[in-house]
Structure formats: C-alpha cells, structure tokens
Enzyme design. Sequence first.
Site, PDB file in Angstrom:
ATOM      1  N   SER A 268       0.989  -1.346   0.176  1.00  0.00           N
ATOM      2  CA  SER A 268       0.031  -0.156   0.122  1.00  0.00           C
ATOM      3  C   SER A 268       1.084   1.134   0.069  1.00  0.00           C
ATOM      4  O   SER A 268       1.414   2.069  -1.284  1.00  0.00           O
ATOM      5  CB  SER A 268      -0.511  -0.486   1.656  1.00  0.00           C
ATOM      6  OG  SER A 268      -1.659   1.252   0.873  1.00  0.00           O
TER       7      SER A 268
ATOM      8  N   GLU B  68      -1.815  -2.264  -7.523  1.00  0.00           N
ATOM      9  CA  GLU B  68      -2.752  -2.695  -6.794  1.00  0.00           C
ATOM     10  C   GLU B  68      -3.641  -1.324  -6.121  1.00  0.00           C
ATOM     11  O   GLU B  68      -3.151  -0.836  -6.685  1.00  0.00           O
ATOM     12  CB  GLU B  68      -3.430  -3.647  -5.940  1.00  0.00           C
ATOM     13  CG  GLU B  68      -1.496  -3.684  -4.769  1.00  0.00           C
ATOM     14  CD  GLU B  68      -2.568  -2.435  -3.826  1.00  0.00           C
ATOM     15  OE1 GLU B  68      -3.386  -2.610  -3.220  1.00  0.00           O
ATOM     16  OE2 GLU B  68      -1.612  -1.972  -3.607  1.00  0.00           O
TER      17      GLU B  68
ATOM     18  N   HIS C 282      -4.953  -5.159  -1.077  1.00  0.00           N
ATOM     19  CA  HIS C 282      -5.966  -4.934   0.105  1.00  0.00           C
ATOM     20  C   HIS C 282      -6.595  -6.207  -0.369  1.00  0.00           C
ATOM     21  O   HIS C 282      -8.084  -6.571  -0.412  1.00  0.00           O
ATOM     22  CB  HIS C 282      -6.493  -4.009  -0.759  1.00  0.00           C
ATOM     23  CG  HIS C 282      -5.810  -2.423  -0.227  1.00  0.00           C
ATOM     24  ND1 HIS C 282      -4.617  -1.544  -1.123  1.00  0.00           N
ATOM     25  CD2 HIS C 282      -5.268  -2.165   1.396  1.00  0.00           C
ATOM     26  CE1 HIS C 282      -3.788  -1.144  -0.224  1.00  0.00           C
ATOM     27  NE2 HIS C 282      -4.339  -1.166   1.107  1.00  0.00           N
TER      28      HIS C 282
END
Length: 301
Positions: A109, A201, A271
């Site tokens: 992330s 992602e 995620h």
Amino acid sequence: MLRPDFLRKGDKIAIVSTARKINKKAINDAVFILKKWGLVPVTGNTIGLEDHQFAGTDQERALDFQKMLDDKEIKAIWCARGGYGTVRIIDKIDFSVLQTEPKWIIGYSDITVLHSHLHTLGICSIHALMPIDIHKNTKASLQSLRDTLFGEKITYTIPSSRKNKKGTCKGQLVGGNLSILYSLCGSVSSIDTSGKILCIEDLDEYLYHIDRMMQNLKRNGYFDQLAGLIVGGMTDMHDNAIPFGKKAKGIILDCMKEYNFPVVFKFPMGHVDDNRSLIMGAEASLEISESKVALSYETHQ
C-alpha cells in the site's frame, strides 16, 4: 539488484510505522507470529505515537525508520501499516547504509513509496501483508511471508481468468499500489519498468480515477517496454452517479489493447485477505495459460 540476506532464527526484525498511527495492541498478533517463527521483534518508537492521523511527526517517523536502518542488529524492517505519510519522509532518510549492508523492508500500500525508491537504488524489498491486517490475512499469505523471509523457493499457482492475456515472460518484479506509483511519476522515486513485470493493486478508488492513473502511467512510458503486468486486488471500487462504463478490469484491458505482453488479473496481492509476498526486484518467471497462472522465482542463496 542487491538482495538482503535471508533471515535466520534469532534475527531481530523491527516494527515501525512510516505513515498512519497505530497502537501497540494492534501489533500484538504480529509480535506473536514473529516469535513463533523464531525471530526477535523490536518495536519502534512510532508504534503508539500520534500526530493527528500520523504515527508521530514527519521528523519522528523519519528518525525511527533511520534508527532501524542504521542498527546493524536489525535484519529487517516491517512497516506496521499504510494509510498515508511515507512520501512525507522519504527525502529525509539516508539509504546509503543499505547500499553496503542491505536489509529487508516489508509492507504494501503506502509502503510502495519505499519499494519504488529502493528499486531506483538497486535494492530488493518485500511487498507483503502488514501487522495491522494480520488478524484477517489467510494462512497462505502468512506462510508466504515466512517462506520469503527465510529464503524458500517461491512458486504461486492460481486458476486463470477468462480475461487474462496469455503468454510467458521473465523480468524483475516492480510496482505495488497504483495510486502511489501514479503519485511518484516525475520524482526521483519513479521506477524504470523496461523489461520488467509490473504489479499493481488499489483500494477505495473511483473508476474514472483508475482510468486517469492508467493513462498517466501510459503517457510516462510505463508500458512501452514492459515484459508483463500483474493485477492484484482492485478492491472496493466506486462509481459516479453517471457510470464510467467499465469496471477496473475493463479499464485496464482497454489501456493494454495496443500492447502484446501477458496480463493476469485477480492475482493474490494487495488489499485482499490472501496477500501473498513478492520480492520486488527479484527475477521472476510468469506463465499465463488457458487454465492456470504460475509465478516463480528463486530465493535461496
């Protein structure tokens, strides 16, 4: 690429937060797991610190990370969570010690800032689950982190998706969170994707923004010489009152139609609960057929 030494039982691994705040209770499961694996967890000063939404001030977060980088007894640094904030400290950190004594930096992330910057310095890192999520991650994702840290051979095999673009390729793994990659374009932390396998992602984004980010990467040449594309979780996407007209997969495919490299969707990264570990910078082989997808790379020394 410089690859840090894989861990051995008894090695120390630090847990810090370079971004959003997190309390000590939230890392208890991670501490337990590390001890179970025979490692020695070391809690950084940022765990429990607060400065509005951040885990301490920019200076406090940078100092904590720098301290763990410079400590020769610390063999890996596991970022406790993402959120936002790593980009605010990246230019305050001296990475020169890693270029002579590399150690593993772990997370995903917002930690894509670190992965990207380290890649520009020629240092491998680990895109993987973080302590904040460990209570909901799958056993397979946890095992993948353990296997990666201890240098086991890695092979991931998943069923193929109908919209995958079939083919085989080899190249270094790069990438991470799409929003972060987009935000780093034009900076010293922006990655060179030529001949590499790009992983992307994202979470909680509007579909039109996925399109805007993909178009921006395209205009920055990210796909021109790309070997392959791995698309992980595109989780909890949003649409406007007037629909964009395509889901995330369709947006990405539309952007990819002029390129010939293989593309895989629904890869277990990002995620999602089954967030498998990937060594950024590792030379990987990707095979996408009608029935299966296989990603593998050698990690043993």
